[in-house]
Design a protein around this motif. Structure first.
Motif, PDB file in Angstrom:
ATOM      1  N   PHE A 272     -19.569 105.811  -3.815  1.00 33.16           N
ATOM      2  CA  PHE A 272     -18.796 105.651  -2.863  1.00 33.16           C
ATOM      3  C   PHE A 272     -17.438 104.674  -3.295  1.00 33.16           C
ATOM      4  O   PHE A 272     -17.565 103.728  -3.646  1.00 33.16           O
ATOM      5  N   TRP A 273     -16.341 105.439  -2.733  1.00 37.46           N
ATOM      6  CA  TRP A 273     -15.096 104.898  -2.917  1.00 37.46           C
ATOM      7  C   TRP A 273     -14.036 105.288  -1.818  1.00 37.46           C
ATOM      8  O   TRP A 273     -14.491 105.724  -0.951  1.00 37.46           O
ATOM      9  N   ALA A 274     -12.754 104.878  -1.970  1.00 43.03           N
ATOM     10  CA  ALA A 274     -11.855 105.205  -1.217  1.00 43.03           C
ATOM     11  C   ALA A 274     -10.368 105.287  -1.986  1.00 43.03           C
ATOM     12  O   ALA A 274     -10.247 104.505  -3.007  1.00 43.03           O
ATOM     13  N   SER A 275      -9.439 105.989  -1.744  1.00 42.67           N
ATOM     14  CA  SER A 275      -8.205 105.809  -2.383  1.00 42.67           C
ATOM     15  C   SER A 275      -7.457 104.662  -2.239  1.00 42.67           C
ATOM     16  O   SER A 275      -6.703 103.971  -3.083  1.00 42.67           O
ATOM     17  N   TRP A 276      -7.773 103.830  -1.132  1.00 45.17           N
ATOM     18  CA  TRP A 276      -7.005 102.419  -0.920  1.00 45.17           C
ATOM     19  C   TRP A 276      -7.725 101.218  -1.637  1.00 45.17           C
ATOM     20  O   TRP A 276      -7.427  99.885  -1.571  1.00 45.17           O
ATOM     21  N   PRO A 279     -10.489  98.025  -6.596  1.00 40.68           N
ATOM     22  CA  PRO A 279     -11.360  98.078  -7.732  1.00 40.68           C
ATOM     23  C   PRO A 279     -12.130  99.405  -7.923  1.00 40.68           C
ATOM     24  O   PRO A 279     -12.490  99.729  -9.138  1.00 40.68           O
ATOM     25  N   CYS A 280     -12.033 100.267  -6.952  1.00 36.01           N
ATOM     26  CA  CYS A 280     -12.767 101.678  -7.173  1.00 36.01           C
ATOM     27  C   CYS A 280     -11.626 102.659  -8.041  1.00 36.01           C
ATOM     28  O   CYS A 280     -12.264 103.016  -9.135  1.00 36.01           O
ATOM     29  N   ARG A 281     -10.362 102.401  -7.860  1.00 36.05           N
ATOM     30  CA  ARG A 281      -9.594 103.032  -8.820  1.00 36.05           C
ATOM     31  C   ARG A 281      -9.299 102.331 -10.230  1.00 36.05           C
ATOM     32  O   ARG A 281      -9.181 103.196 -11.186  1.00 36.05           O
ATOM     33  N   ALA A 282      -9.726 101.177 -10.183  1.00 38.26           N
ATOM     34  CA  ALA A 282      -9.586 100.538 -11.672  1.00 38.26           C
ATOM     35  C   ALA A 282     -10.917 101.016 -12.386  1.00 38.26           C
ATOM     36  O   ALA A 282     -10.836 100.993 -13.601  1.00 38.26           O
ATOM     37  N   GLU A 283     -12.068 101.277 -11.698  1.00 41.22           N
ATOM     38  CA  GLU A 283     -13.151 101.812 -12.310  1.00 41.22           C
ATOM     39  C   GLU A 283     -13.100 103.444 -12.959  1.00 41.22           C
ATOM     40  O   GLU A 283     -13.841 103.885 -13.726  1.00 41.22           O
ATOM     41  N   ASN A 284     -12.361 104.138 -12.150  1.00 36.26           N
ATOM     42  CA  ASN A 284     -12.284 105.695 -12.314  1.00 36.26           C
ATOM     43  C   ASN A 284     -11.983 105.847 -13.700  1.00 36.26           C
ATOM     44  O   ASN A 284     -12.647 107.026 -14.239  1.00 36.26           O
ATOM     45  N   ALA A 345     -19.190  98.000   1.526  1.00 37.23           N
ATOM     46  CA  ALA A 345     -18.166  97.468   0.933  1.00 37.23           C
ATOM     47  C   ALA A 345     -17.978  98.664  -0.493  1.00 37.23           C
ATOM     48  O   ALA A 345     -19.162  99.164  -0.691  1.00 37.23           O
ATOM     49  N   VAL A 346     -17.062  98.805  -0.827  1.00 36.07           N
ATOM     50  CA  VAL A 346     -16.828  99.781  -1.911  1.00 36.07           C
ATOM     51  C   VAL A 346     -16.059  99.129  -3.035  1.00 36.07           C
ATOM     52  O   VAL A 346     -15.018  98.059  -2.852  1.00 36.07           O
ATOM     53  N   PRO A 347     -16.338  99.321  -4.292  1.00 31.77           N
ATOM     54  CA  PRO A 347     -17.145 100.450  -4.990  1.00 31.77           C
ATOM     55  C   PRO A 347     -18.525 100.109  -4.555  1.00 31.77           C
ATOM     56  O   PRO A 347     -19.045  98.860  -4.624  1.00 31.77           O
ATOM     57  N   GLY A 360     -30.892 103.043 -10.036  1.00 32.00           N
ATOM     58  CA  GLY A 360     -30.113 101.973 -10.247  1.00 32.00           C
ATOM     59  C   GLY A 360     -28.915 101.994  -9.160  1.00 32.00           C
ATOM     60  O   GLY A 360     -28.938 102.745  -8.456  1.00 32.00           O
ATOM     61  N   ASN A 361     -28.719 100.624  -8.661  1.00 32.03           N
ATOM     62  CA  ASN A 361     -27.812 100.310  -7.518  1.00 32.03           C
ATOM     63  C   ASN A 361     -26.515  99.528  -8.193  1.00 32.03           C
ATOM     64  O   ASN A 361     -26.742  98.635  -8.914  1.00 32.03           O
ATOM     65  N   GLY A 362     -25.445  99.886  -7.807  1.00 26.73           N
ATOM     66  CA  GLY A 362     -24.434  99.246  -8.068  1.00 26.73           C
ATOM     67  C   GLY A 362     -23.816  99.042  -9.431  1.00 26.73           C
ATOM     68  O   GLY A 362     -23.268  98.213 -10.151  1.00 26.73           O
ATOM     69  N   LEU A 363     -24.326 100.051 -10.211  1.00 25.48           N
ATOM     70  CA  LEU A 363     -23.932 100.078 -11.528  1.00 25.48           C
ATOM     71  C   LEU A 363     -22.562 100.619 -11.834  1.00 25.48           C
ATOM     72  O   LEU A 363     -22.139 101.809 -11.201  1.00 25.48           O
ATOM     73  N   ARG A 364     -21.715  99.867 -12.497  1.00 29.57           N
ATOM     74  CA  ARG A 364     -20.358 100.341 -12.938  1.00 29.57           C
ATOM     75  C   ARG A 364     -20.038  99.449 -14.237  1.00 29.57           C
ATOM     76  O   ARG A 364     -20.578  98.560 -14.467  1.00 29.57           O
ATOM     77  N   GLY A 365     -18.850  99.841 -14.832  1.00 30.19           N
ATOM     78  CA  GLY A 365     -18.516  99.344 -15.977  1.00 30.19           C
ATOM     79  C   GLY A 365     -19.773  99.443 -17.230  1.00 30.19           C
ATOM     80  O   GLY A 365     -20.444 100.242 -17.281  1.00 30.19           O
TER      81      GLY A 365
END
Length: 377
Positions: A272-276, A279-284, A345-347, A360-365
């Protein structure tokens, strides 16, 4: 007796016209502002967003419309012709609730210093804020003042900044605690629902929140906010690790339906993300790297966007070079999949195994990278 569609349409016209008859007005008088000053409003009515704008004439403006119940609004005043974006993010902005009322907003100089009259809903909202320690905006303004009170040397010092942040977090927690108390002590108030919805957060403590929700007036439980909170409470259980991932179907960027069920047999990251979302864009970039590494081994990503403007959504996909599945209903925070998964909240992400179970929930990085390495290597 059968009624023709034409006759039925004619019969419905008076009711439809009545339903759209304006039942609120927001009349403002801010000093003597005139051209190019503009007032902008965005408000939610039972889950549906509306927006309007009007030029100020000798300080005066007026908004009218229809709401089905209490509505949450953001009003911004552009004093110098900089446009809505500048007014909303760097200008004179207020947030408030109103209802089916004739509201008057007056001030000598700004919305920030405006006085409301004619609104029982606003009076209740004001009393609620006083009971819980203020709005988030007020607490944010206070922490900025706290930081700015330091000397230039202090503002560079990590210990000083840490203490300022600690005081802010303590104030936020105190506010949350008071929201739970308010919800418990005022179940007949609409703002008990507002308090509970905000205090519950993304990771809902079901044992704490469910009884308070059940005690609310039924009419509040059946509002869009009430339904969303009920979904969040439910999502806490159905999106837990080990549970089958809730199935969904939503359209991609060209309007083609994409279902999660169609991806069974692959390891899928529901993102789940959004263009605005910064943190989402930083993880892309990391997601791009992981997708290239594992896509030929059975890894797929389906990104659910909480955007409400298609052009911005598509632009972000292209700019970040996100070469995987993308879906959205362009309803913003009311995205049906987001609500199903309880996303506030996103991401936010859910890793689903080949059998369709959440692993897994909330995994990133790095935690996401490590999990993918375990699965595929």
């Amino acid at each position: 007796m059968k009624i023709s569609k034409l006759v039925l349409s004619v019969l419905l016209l008076p009711a439809m016209a009545w339903a759209q008859t304006p039942n609120f007005s927001l009349t403002g008088k801010i000093g003597n502002l005139g051209k190019p000053a503009m007032a902008y409003i965005d408000y939610m009515d039972n889950g549906v967003g509306h927006e309007d704008s009007v030029a100020l004439v000798n300080g005066s403006f007026k908004f009218t419309g229809y709401v089905s119940g209490n509505s949450y609004a953001r009003m911004a005043l552009d004093h110098s012709g900089g446009g809505k974006g500048k007014a909303v993010y760097t200008g004179d902005v207020i947030y408030f609730y109103f209802g089916k009322e004739q509201v008057t907003i007056t001030s000598k100089d700004s919305l920030e210093n405006a006085v409301f009259s004619g609104s029982k809903v606003y009076q209740e909202y004001d009393a609620y804020n006083k009971a819980i320690g203020g709005t988030i905006m007020a607490l944010t303004k206070a922490v900025n003042a706290d930081f700015n009170s330091g000397t230039p040397e202090q503002q560079k010092d990590s210990t000083f900044k840490s203490h300022v942040d600690l005081r802010f977090r303590k104030n936020i927690q105190n506010r949350t605690d008071k929201q739970f108390v308010f919800a418990k002590e005022h179940p007949e108030s609409y703002f008990a629902l507002v308090a509970l919805s905000e205090a519950a957060g993304s990771k809902v403590d079901v044992a704490k929140v469910q009884p308070l929700f059940n005690a609310l007036k039924k009419e509040y439980q059946t509002t869009d906010m009430g339904k969303e909170l009920a979904q969040r409470i439910s999502a806490n259980e159905i999106t837990a690790v080990g549970k089958p991932a809730p199935l969904f179907t939503q359209n991609d960027v060209v309007g083609k339906p994409i279902s999660l069920a169609s991806l069974k047999g692959k390891v899928v990251l529901v993102e789940f993300w959004a263009s605005w979302c910064g943190p989402c864009r930083a993880e892309n970039p990391n997601l791009v790297k992981q997708y290239k590494t594992y896509k030929d081994k059975g890894f797929e990503i389906i990104s659910v966007s909480l955007d409400n403007v298609k052009e911005r959504w598509l632009e972000a996909i292209e700019k970040d070079q996100l070469d995987w599945l993308h879906v959205s209903d362009l309803k913003g925070w009311n995205n049906e999949v987001g609500r199903l998964y309880g996303v506030r909240a996103v991401p936010a992400s859910f890793l689903v195994d080949a059998q369709g179970k959440i692993i897994g929930n909330g995994l990133r990085g790095e935690p996401l990278n490590k999990k993918l390495a375990e699965l595929f290597n």
